[in-house]
Design a protein around this motif. Structure first.
Motif, short mmCIF file in Angstrom:
data_model
loop_
_atom_site.label_atom_id
_atom_site.label_comp_id
_atom_site.label_asym_id
_atom_site.label_seq_id
_atom_site.Cartn_x
_atom_site.Cartn_y
_atom_site.Cartn_z
N TYR A 178 0.42 -8.12 -4.10
CA TYR A 178 0.11 -7.61 -2.78
C TYR A 178 -1.16 -8.25 -2.23
N VAL A 196 10.22 -2.54 -0.94
CA VAL A 196 8.94 -1.97 -1.35
C VAL A 196 9.16 -0.85 -2.36
N PRO A 256 3.22 -0.11 2.40
CA PRO A 256 2.37 0.61 1.46
C PRO A 256 1.38 1.48 2.23
N ILE A 271 7.48 -4.37 4.02
CA ILE A 271 8.85 -4.59 3.60
C ILE A 271 9.39 -5.91 4.10
N TRP A 324 5.58 -7.20 -6.60
CA TRP A 324 4.95 -6.13 -5.82
C TRP A 324 3.95 -5.33 -6.64
#
Lengths: 179, 353, 179, 353
Positions: free
Chosen positions: B144, B61, C86, B176, B139
Motif C-alpha cells: 500500500y 481490497v 482502506p 480498489i 495489499w
C-alpha cells in the motif's frame, strides 16, 4: 538435414547425440522441479476432502408430518473467503413416522435445480424431464440414481443439514460425494 | 517414414532446425553470452508461476491479502510457488541488468544491432513496470505505502503529473480501482507487450546472429566489411547447439537457486494495508531503492529531478545509446567516455542501493 | 525489394499505392472504433471527480484545546464496492480559539505517512526528513507545500472530515485535489 | 537514407515484407478465404476488450456480479465494451466453424496441410473452452447454473469423472474456487495456448502458402507433383496484398456488425447467482445447445454418450480427419462419403440448435 550439410559438420555425430541427451535431461529436470509443485498447487485443493459445515434447516416443529418443503440452508458460521459459496437450497421431507429426509436440489442427471410439486407428489427436473418420487427414487426420465441427500441431525429442536451423499436404488448410502 | 521426415516433407522443418541448432556462432562466445537466455528463462518462470498464482488470487481490497495468505498457508506448495515468483522476480531484474551491462561493455549495441538494443531497453522498462505493479497485489503495508509513494512521485511530472497519478490510481486515492488496474497491468497488459517484444528481440538476434565479442578484426565497426568479418569469425566458432547446453545449465542452476531462496526465505507478507498508520516507514523494493535515495540527494524544489527528469532522461539516454555513441570502437577500452560514464552510473546506483 | 523483383511485379506501382492507402484507412478506422471507447473506458473513471463521502472524526468534546491528535476517520456509510477504500487517517488540531484544522496524513513530498510529535510540537515524515509545524507549514526538508487538509463541518457536537485539498504557503486553499 | 532502407540494411526487412505482401497467391482465392483472417481479427478484438474488462472485473463471489454491473452501468463505454466482448465471442464461434467448413469442403486439410488442420481443430477446442469458462464470470443465474450443469456433465466421464469435475470446480461444489480458476483459465491459461497455436497455425499457412481451391490440376492430391502444380497455380494468381484488402474489409465490417449488436442488444445480465432457486431452467450458451439437446435424444443410461463419448470421439475424429480420409480427391463432389457424413452432422447440429 541433407539440405544443410554445412551446419551438420559443425558438430560430430557422437557429440551431437551427447548434447541432445544432456539438453533433454536438463529440460526434464526443469520440467519436474516446476511441474510437480504446480500440479499439486492446482489439483490438490480441489481433491482434498473437507469437513462440510453444518447448516440450519429450521425448527423441527416448522415441518408438518407428510410435507415436503424447500428451505434455504443457513450456514452456522458465515462462510468466509476462501470457503465462501452461494447459499444452498434443500428439500426437507418429514415422513409419516415423523423422521426426516433432506434432499439435495440438484437433479442427478446433469444437475438442474429440481422442484417439488405437492399436487403431483413428485420432484420434477426442468431440463430433461427427470421425475422422482417423495423418497427421491427415479420414476421417469434420464436420471440414473435417486436424488442425493444431506446428512442430518436434530439438536435442541432444530434440524441441521450436513454433507451431501449419493444413494443407490435401494436408498443405501454410496461412498462417493456428489454435489 | 519417420515423423521428422513426414514433417520435413510438409514444412521444411529440418532445414529450419538445422539452420537454428547447428549454425556456427562467432568464436569467443561463452558464459557471458548466457545472460540473455537466463533472463528469458526467468521470465518464463515468472509467467508460469504467475499464471498459477492467479488461480487463487483475488484482486479486491477485501480479499487480496486473505487470498495471498491462503496461497501461502493453505494451498499445497503455495509458499513455494509464491516464493519462486518473488525471488525469480528479483533475479529477473539482476540478470536483465547484467545482460545490458554485458552488451554495453562488449559494444554489441553498435552496428548492425541498434534495434536489438532499443527493444532490449524497452523490455527492461517493462520489467521494472512488472515490479512496480506486482508488489501492490498482496495489499500489505509495504504494498500500500510503496504505491502511495510511487503514484505520489508521478504527481511531480511537469504539467501532466496530476492526470498521470490519477490514471495510475484509477481515481484520487489508492484503493480498489488501483488494485484492479495494477492487477490487469501486471497479468495482462505488461505480459502481452513483454512477450511481443521478446519475440521481436529474439527474431533480431536469430536473424543477425549472436554478436561477436569485440576482439580481433571485429573490435572496430566497419559496416562495409562487417558481414565478411562476421562470417570469418563464425567459421572459427563452435556450434550453437553446444552453446545451448551452457544456456540450459545456467537455467537449471537459476531454478535451483530461486527454489532454494523460495524454500529458505519464502516471500514476505507484512501486516494488511493500513492507511491509518502513523509509524510505518515506506521503503520500495530494492531495485527502486536508488531512486528513492536520490530523493535525499536532491531536496526541496529539486525533487522534480530525481522524481521525474533523472529517470525519464536516463531511460531515454539508455534507449537511444546506439545513436548517441556512434564511434566505431566496440571495445570498452577504446571508447572510454561512454564507458567511464556508464561505470560511474553503475557505481552510483550500487552505492545508493 | 530489389532482392525480390519477382514479387513486386505481381502488382503495378499505382495499384500498390492505392492498396496501401486503403489498408491504412481501414486500419485507422478499426483503431479509432476500438481505441476511443477503450481509452475512455480506461481513463474517464479515474479522472471523473466524485463527491467525497463525509467521515466521522469524533465528538468535538473529545478534542482538547491546543492538542493535535490522530484519528481514524469513520465513513458515515460503509463504502461499498467499487468505492471501497482502506480507512483513512487524519490529524485533528484544535486550536487555541477552539476551532479545528484537519490534516491529511500524507507528506506533501512523496506521500509517506507523517506523525505528530507532541514534545517537539512538529509533524515529522519518516522518509526524507520533512518537518511541518502545528499549522502544517513546512519548516525543513524537501516538501514544497504545507500539509494537505480535509474540509470539515461540525454537526450535533460531532466533527466530520470531508474532501482533501491543498493549501499554499499562506495557507490559502488551492483548487487542485491531492491525496 | 530512409528508415526502411536503414532497417533493411540491418535486418533484411524488405525481402521479408516483399515475400509476405507481394507474393502471388493461387488463382481463385477469394472471399471464402477471408474466413480465417476474420476469425483472427475477432480473436484480437476479444483479447483487447478482454484485457480492458479485467481493469474493473473482480473474480470473487462477493464482487463478480457487482463489478459486472459497475462496468455495464457506470464505467463510460462500459456497456459497449462488454457488449462487444459478448457479441464478438459469438461471432468467433460462427466464423471459426465457417472457416473449418470452408477448409473441409475445399479439401484444404489434405496433403501437405494436415498439420494446419490439426492445429486449427485444437484452436476450435480452445475457443469453446473460452466460451465455457467465460460465461461463469458474471456470476448471474445463467452463469452459475450453466456451470453446475457443465461440471455435472463432466462427472459422466467414465472412471475419471469425479476427479475431472472436482478439478474443474476447484472443490466439491461450484463456488469461489470455481470462479477463481475459470477466471485464470479464461484470461491467462487459454489465451497463452490460443496465441501460441495461432502463431503455429499462421507459420504453417505462410510457410506453405494459401491452400489452392480444388479446381483444375489441383483437384486431386498428388504429392509428387504438388509443388509444381501449386507454383503453376500461383503464376496465374493475384498478389497477396490485394487479398489482404478483402481481409481488411471483412474485419471492418465485422467490427461494425459487432458494435451494432453491442449497442443495440448489449450483453445480458440475469439475476445474481442463486443456488436456492426452484424455478430456474438452466440453458447453455447457444453454441453448446446442440449438446444439451442431445441429452434428450439419448436418455437414461445412454446419457454417457452425449455427455462424454459423442463430444470426445467427435472431437478426436475431427482432429484426425486428415488421417482418416486419405483419398486423393480434394473436391467434395469426388469424395462423397466424408462430405455426406459432414453435411449430416452439420444439419443435425443446426437442427438441434
Amino acid at each position: 538435414m541433407s539440405s544443410e550439410p554445412h551446419h551438420q559438420a559443425s558438430l560430430p555425430r557422437s557429440r551431437r547425440r551427447f548434447t541432445m541427451v544432456l539438453l533433454g535431461a536438463i529440460s526434464g529436470a526443469i520440467g519436474g522441479i516446476l511441474g510437480i509443485p504446480l500440479g499439486g498447487f492446482f489439483g490438490l485443493p480441489a481433491l482434498r476432502s473437507r469437513e462440510f459445515a453444518w447448516a440450519e434447516a429450521g425448527p423441527v416443529d416448522g415441518f408438518k408430518v407428510g410435507e415436503i418443503r424447500f428451505v434455504a440452508l443457513m450456514p452456522l458460521r458465515r462462510p468466509v473467503w476462501p470457503e465462501e459459496a452461494p447459499r444452498m437450497g434443500a428439500f426437507v421431507s418429514r415422513k409419516a413416522d415423523g423422521t426426516f429426509e433432506v434432499f439435495h436440489n440438484h437433479c442427478t442427471h446433469v444437475g438442474c435445480p429440481v422442484n417439488w410439486n405437492p399436487a403431483a407428489q413428485r420432484f420434477f427436473s426442468p431440463c430433461h424431464g427427470g421425475v422422482f418420487d417423495r423418497s427421491g427414487r427415479v420414476l421417469a426420465g434420464p436420471p440414473q440414481r435417486p436424488l442425493d441427500r444431506h446428512e442430518m441431525k436434530v439438536e435442541k429442536g432444530v434440524l441441521y443439514a450436513g454433507e451431501i451423499y449419493s444413494v443407490n436404488e435401494r436408498l443405501e448410502r454410496v461412498g462417493r460425494y456428489h454435489s | 517414414m519417420s515423423l521428422g521426415a513426414w514433417l520435413d516433407d510438409r514444412l521444411g522443418t529440418r532445414s529450419l532446425a538445422a539452420g537454428f541448432f547447428y549454425r556456427r556462432i562467432p568464436r569467443a562466445v561463452g558464459w557471458p553470452h548466457t545472460l540473455g537466455s537466463a533472463t528469458l528463462f526467468l521470465l518464463l518462470v515468472q509467467t508460469v508461476t504467475g499464471i498459477f498464482l492467479a488461480f487463487y488470487y483475488v484482486p479486491s481490497v477485501e480479499h487480496a491479502y486473505g487470498s495471498v495468505q491462503y496461497i501461502t498457508e493453505q494451498v499445497p506448495f503455495g509458499a513455494y510457488v509464491r516464493g519462486l515468483h518473488r525471488w525469480s522476480a528479483s533475479l529477473v531484474v539482476i540478470f536483465a541488468v547484467l545482460h545490458l551491462v554485458r552488451v554495453f561493455f562488449m559494444g554489441a549495441y553498435k552496428y548492425p544491432r541498434e534495434t536489438s538494443w532499443v527493444v532490449g531497453v524497452l523490455l527492461l522498462g517493462i520489467i521494472f513496470a512488472f515490479g512496480f505493479t506486482g508488489y501492490l497485489l498482496p495489499w500489505d503495508q509495504k504494498a500500500y505505502w510503496a504505491t502511495v509513494v510511487g503514484t505520489h512521485i508521478a504527481e511531480w511530472a511537469p504539467g501532466v503529473g496530476d492526470v498521470a497519478a490519477r490514471l495510475l490510481r484509477g481515481g484520487p486515492e489508492v484503493g480498489i480501482r488501483t488494485l484492479g488496474r495494477f492487477f490487469a497491468f501486471h497479468v495482462l497488459f505488461l505480459p502481452t507487450f513483454l512477450w511481443l517484444l521478446v519475440a521481436v528481440h529474439l527474431f533480431m538476434v536469430i536473424r543477425q546472429g549472436i554478436a561477436p565479442p569485440p576482439v580481433g578484426r571485429l573490435a572496430v565497426i566497419c559496416p562495409e566489411e562487417y558481414r565478411t568479418r562476421y562470417e570469418e569469425s563464425k567459421a572459427e566458432g563452435a556450434s550453437f547447439l553446444e552453446h545451448l547446453t551452457r544456456d540450459a545449465e545456467v537455467a537449471l542452476a537459476l531454478l535451483l537457486i530461486a527454489s532454494w531462496l523460495a524454500l529458505r526465505y519464502g516471500a514476505p507478507l507484512e501486516e494488511i494495508a493500513d492507511a491509518t498508520t502513523t509509524t510505518y516507514v515506506p521503503r520500495p523494493e530494492w531495485y527502486f531503492y536508488f531512486l528513492f535515495e536520490l530523493l535525499w540527494v536532491f531536496p526541496g524544489r529539486w525533487t522534480v529531478l530525481p522524481a521525474f527528469w533523472i529517470p525519464v532522461l536516463g531511460f531515454l539516454a539508455l534507449l537511444l545509446l546506439p545513436f548517441l555513441d556512434r564511434g566505431p570502437a566496440r571495445s570498452p577500452l577504446r571508447g572510454p567516455v561512454a564507458s567511464l560514464a556508464a561505470t560511474a552510473v553503475l557505481v552510483g546506483v550500487l552505492f545508493l542501493t
